[in-house]
Design a protein around this motif. Structure first.
Motif, PDB file in Angstrom:
ATOM      1  N   ARG A 128      65.765  53.904  35.293  1.00 29.24           N
ATOM      2  CA  ARG A 128      66.616  54.185  34.149  1.00 29.24           C
ATOM      3  C   ARG A 128      65.835  54.071  32.840  1.00 29.24           C
ATOM      4  NH1 ARG A 128      70.498  50.177  33.806  1.00 29.24           N
ATOM      5  NH2 ARG A 128      69.223  48.890  35.201  1.00 29.24           N
ATOM      6  N   THR A 129      66.269  54.831  31.852  1.00 30.11           N
ATOM      7  CA  THR A 129      65.595  54.875  30.560  1.00 30.11           C
ATOM      8  C   THR A 129      65.405  53.492  29.967  1.00 30.11           C
ATOM      9  OG1 THR A 129      66.514  57.071  30.110  1.00 30.11           O
ATOM     10  CG2 THR A 129      65.740  55.796  28.213  1.00 30.11           C
ATOM     11  N   GLU A 130      66.441  52.656  30.008  1.00 33.98           N
ATOM     12  CA  GLU A 130      66.378  51.343  29.375  1.00 33.98           C
ATOM     13  C   GLU A 130      65.355  50.433  30.050  1.00 33.98           C
ATOM     14  OE1 GLU A 130      70.245  53.330  28.829  1.00 33.98           O
ATOM     15  OE2 GLU A 130      69.151  52.675  30.625  1.00 33.98           O
ATOM     16  N   VAL A 131      65.286  50.505  31.371  1.00 36.05           N
ATOM     17  CA  VAL A 131      64.340  49.663  32.105  1.00 36.05           C
ATOM     18  C   VAL A 131      62.909  50.055  31.756  1.00 36.05           C
ATOM     19  CG1 VAL A 131      63.503  49.008  34.393  1.00 36.05           C
ATOM     20  CG2 VAL A 131      65.957  49.263  33.993  1.00 36.05           C
ATOM     21  N   LEU A 132      62.617  51.351  31.772  1.00 34.86           N
ATOM     22  CA  LEU A 132      61.269  51.813  31.455  1.00 34.86           C
ATOM     23  C   LEU A 132      60.911  51.513  30.003  1.00 34.86           C
ATOM     24  CD1 LEU A 132      61.157  55.237  33.344  1.00 34.86           C
ATOM     25  CD2 LEU A 132      60.183  53.041  34.062  1.00 34.86           C
ATOM     26  N   ALA A 133      61.873  51.640  29.101  1.00 32.56           N
ATOM     27  CA  ALA A 133      61.603  51.354  27.692  1.00 32.56           C
ATOM     28  C   ALA A 133      61.250  49.885  27.491  1.00 32.56           C
ATOM     29  CB  ALA A 133      62.810  51.740  26.835  1.00 32.56           C
ATOM     30  N   PHE A 134      61.976  49.006  28.171  1.00 41.60           N
ATOM     31  CA  PHE A 134      61.675  47.572  28.086  1.00 41.60           C
ATOM     32  C   PHE A 134      60.264  47.292  28.624  1.00 41.60           C
ATOM     33  CE2 PHE A 134      61.611  43.492  30.445  1.00 41.60           C
ATOM     34  CZ  PHE A 134      61.704  42.616  29.372  1.00 41.60           C
ATOM     35  N   LYS A 135      59.947  47.880  29.762  1.00 44.43           N
ATOM     36  CA  LYS A 135      58.624  47.677  30.346  1.00 44.43           C
ATOM     37  C   LYS A 135      57.531  48.182  29.409  1.00 44.43           C
ATOM     38  CE  LYS A 135      57.419  50.010  34.138  1.00 44.43           C
ATOM     39  NZ  LYS A 135      57.246  50.278  35.584  1.00 44.43           N
ATOM     40  N   HIS A 136      57.718  49.369  28.860  1.00 45.65           N
ATOM     41  CA  HIS A 136      56.709  49.942  27.983  1.00 45.65           C
ATOM     42  C   HIS A 136      56.523  49.095  26.723  1.00 45.65           C
ATOM     43  CE1 HIS A 136      57.649  54.113  29.903  1.00 45.65           C
ATOM     44  NE2 HIS A 136      56.900  53.361  30.670  1.00 45.65           N
ATOM     45  N   LYS A 137      57.606  48.562  26.195  1.00 47.31           N
ATOM     46  CA  LYS A 137      57.505  47.738  24.987  1.00 47.31           C
ATOM     47  C   LYS A 137      56.649  46.502  25.258  1.00 47.31           C
ATOM     48  CE  LYS A 137      60.262  45.263  21.551  1.00 47.31           C
ATOM     49  NZ  LYS A 137      61.637  44.904  21.094  1.00 47.31           N
ATOM     50  N   VAL A 138      56.874  45.853  26.403  1.00 47.10           N
ATOM     51  CA  VAL A 138      56.098  44.658  26.737  1.00 47.10           C
ATOM     52  C   VAL A 138      54.638  45.014  26.974  1.00 47.10           C
ATOM     53  CG1 VAL A 138      55.799  42.816  28.434  1.00 47.10           C
ATOM     54  CG2 VAL A 138      58.098  43.423  27.652  1.00 47.10           C
ATOM     55  N   LEU A 139      54.395  46.064  27.746  1.00 49.49           N
ATOM     56  CA  LEU A 139      53.018  46.442  28.061  1.00 49.49           C
ATOM     57  C   LEU A 139      52.275  46.939  26.819  1.00 49.49           C
ATOM     58  CD1 LEU A 139      53.603  48.238  31.479  1.00 49.49           C
ATOM     59  CD2 LEU A 139      52.573  45.988  31.105  1.00 49.49           C
ATOM     60  N   ASP A 140      52.962  47.681  25.958  1.00 49.52           N
ATOM     61  CA  ASP A 140      52.334  48.141  24.718  1.00 49.52           C
ATOM     62  C   ASP A 140      51.957  46.954  23.841  1.00 49.52           C
ATOM     63  OD1 ASP A 140      52.627  50.733  25.535  1.00 49.52           O
ATOM     64  OD2 ASP A 140      54.352  51.169  24.238  1.00 49.52           O
ATOM     65  N   GLY A 141      52.798  45.926  23.852  1.00 52.00           N
ATOM     66  CA  GLY A 141      52.508  44.733  23.072  1.00 52.00           C
ATOM     67  C   GLY A 141      51.286  43.988  23.572  1.00 52.00           C
ATOM     68  N   MET A 142      50.933  44.211  24.831  1.00 54.70           N
ATOM     69  CA  MET A 142      49.742  43.594  25.416  1.00 54.70           C
ATOM     70  C   MET A 142      48.535  44.525  25.354  1.00 54.70           C
ATOM     71  SD  MET A 142      51.422  41.979  28.861  1.00 54.70           S
ATOM     72  CE  MET A 142      49.874  41.181  29.326  1.00 54.70           C
ATOM     73  N   SER A 143      48.723  45.717  24.813  1.00 55.85           N
ATOM     74  CA  SER A 143      47.667  46.753  24.805  1.00 55.85           C
ATOM     75  C   SER A 143      47.153  47.004  26.221  1.00 55.85           C
ATOM     76  CB  SER A 143      46.508  46.328  23.886  1.00 55.85           C
ATOM     77  OG  SER A 143      46.957  46.184  22.556  1.00 55.85           O
TER      78      SER A 143
END
Length: 297
Positions: A128-143
């Motif tokens: 789902r869009t929300e799950v992937l968005a949450f994952k991407h936000k965390v991973l992007d924050g870790m570069s």
């Protein structure tokens, strides 16, 4: 499955929260000296979500340690499952030459970032869009940097995910390896059958599939299992309320009838193989769990 927090991360209630449970288990496994699998990203998901505030990410944070049914035995189960499915995927790409990896209900899976993929590999992550968005936000924050091309496919598996997968660049003329980890428990029997049939239609010769099922005559037999009761008591997730209760289809048999080879295993087989993981016990909520590995010759 709408979120109840101030923002919809897709992991704040219901089945979505089980992705955080698995992430916490992977974090605990990662910090074990004898870890079967390591996921350095897992604890960051747990720390970022309000729903998992206060959950442990290291066994030392659990007062009774491995004796705890949830953060000991159950978490060790998820660590074993992660390792076994990692091995299956890597064997498929390195031995069979597959370059398309499809994660059905990907959740907080980070295999695109932590496994060593061959060149030209692409990992499709369907959720789902929300799950992937949450994952991407965390991973992007870790570069975080992926080790393969990634194609997030933001679609609910109850919608037309086949079309969404095609739109994301999936090539049905090329072999692929599919993974449904911790997904089929929650689907009605007809939805499981439809998903398996779709995977068959989309898979050319040389493709592979791994998935997990529960084969139980009556799930409620284990209502008082320490694994289920401790999960409800400690983190408020009643897994039996989330699982589909109807009899399961014979998906391995359906694949075999379509020309696939399929083998069905208990997790305990891999506990013995690796020397670590859960063993059978009385009133065991893991008794019906099966891991299925299939190949389309």
């Amino acid at each position: 499955m709408a979120a109840t927090a101030h923002h919809d991360t897709g992991v704040e209630e219901g089945v979505g929260t089980t992705a955080l449970l698995v992430a916490a288990a992977r974090a605990i496994e990662t910090h074990r000296p004898d870890a079967l699998a390591r996921d350095v990203f897992a604890e960051h998901f747990v720390l970022a979500a309000p729903a998992s505030a206060g959950w442990p990410t290291r066994l030392q944070q659990v007062p009774d340690g491995d004796a705890n049914p949830l953060w000991g035995r159950f978490a060790r189960y998820f660590g074993l499952r992660t390792r076994v499915l990692d091995d299956f995927l890597l064997q498929s790409v390195h031995t069979a030459g597959i370059r398309q990896i499809v994660l059905l209900g990907a959740g907080l899976d980070t295999r695109a970032f932590r496994l060593d993929w061959p060149s030209r590999s692409i990992v499709f992550e369907i959720d789902r869009t929300e799950v992937l968005a949450f994952k991407h936000k965390v991973l992007d924050g870790m570069s975080a940097t992926a080790k393969a091309a990634r194609a997030p496919v933001p679609v609910d598996l109850r919608a037309d995910w086949v079309a969404a997968l095609a739109d994301s660049g999936f090539d049905r003329s090329a072999p692929s390896v599919w993974l449904a980890e911790g997904l089929l428990f929650y689907l009605p029997a007809d939805a499981e059958a439809s998903l398996i049939a779709a995977v068959d239609r989309l898979s050319t010769r040389g493709s592979a599939l791994a998935y997990e099922v529960k084969l139980e005559p009556d799930l409620m037999t284990y209502r008082d299992s320490p694994l289920y009761t401790s999960t409800t008591r400690q983190i408020g997730i009643d897994l039996l309320d989330l699982f589909a209760k109807e009899p399961r289809p014979d998906s391995a048999g359906a694949l075999t009838s379509k020309g696939w080879s399929a083998s069905v295993h208990t997790p305990f087989e891999f506990t013995h193989r690796h020397g670590r993981g859960p063993l059978p016990e009385e009133n065991d909520a893991l008794a019906g769990n099966r891991w299925v590995f299939a190949h389309k010759p």
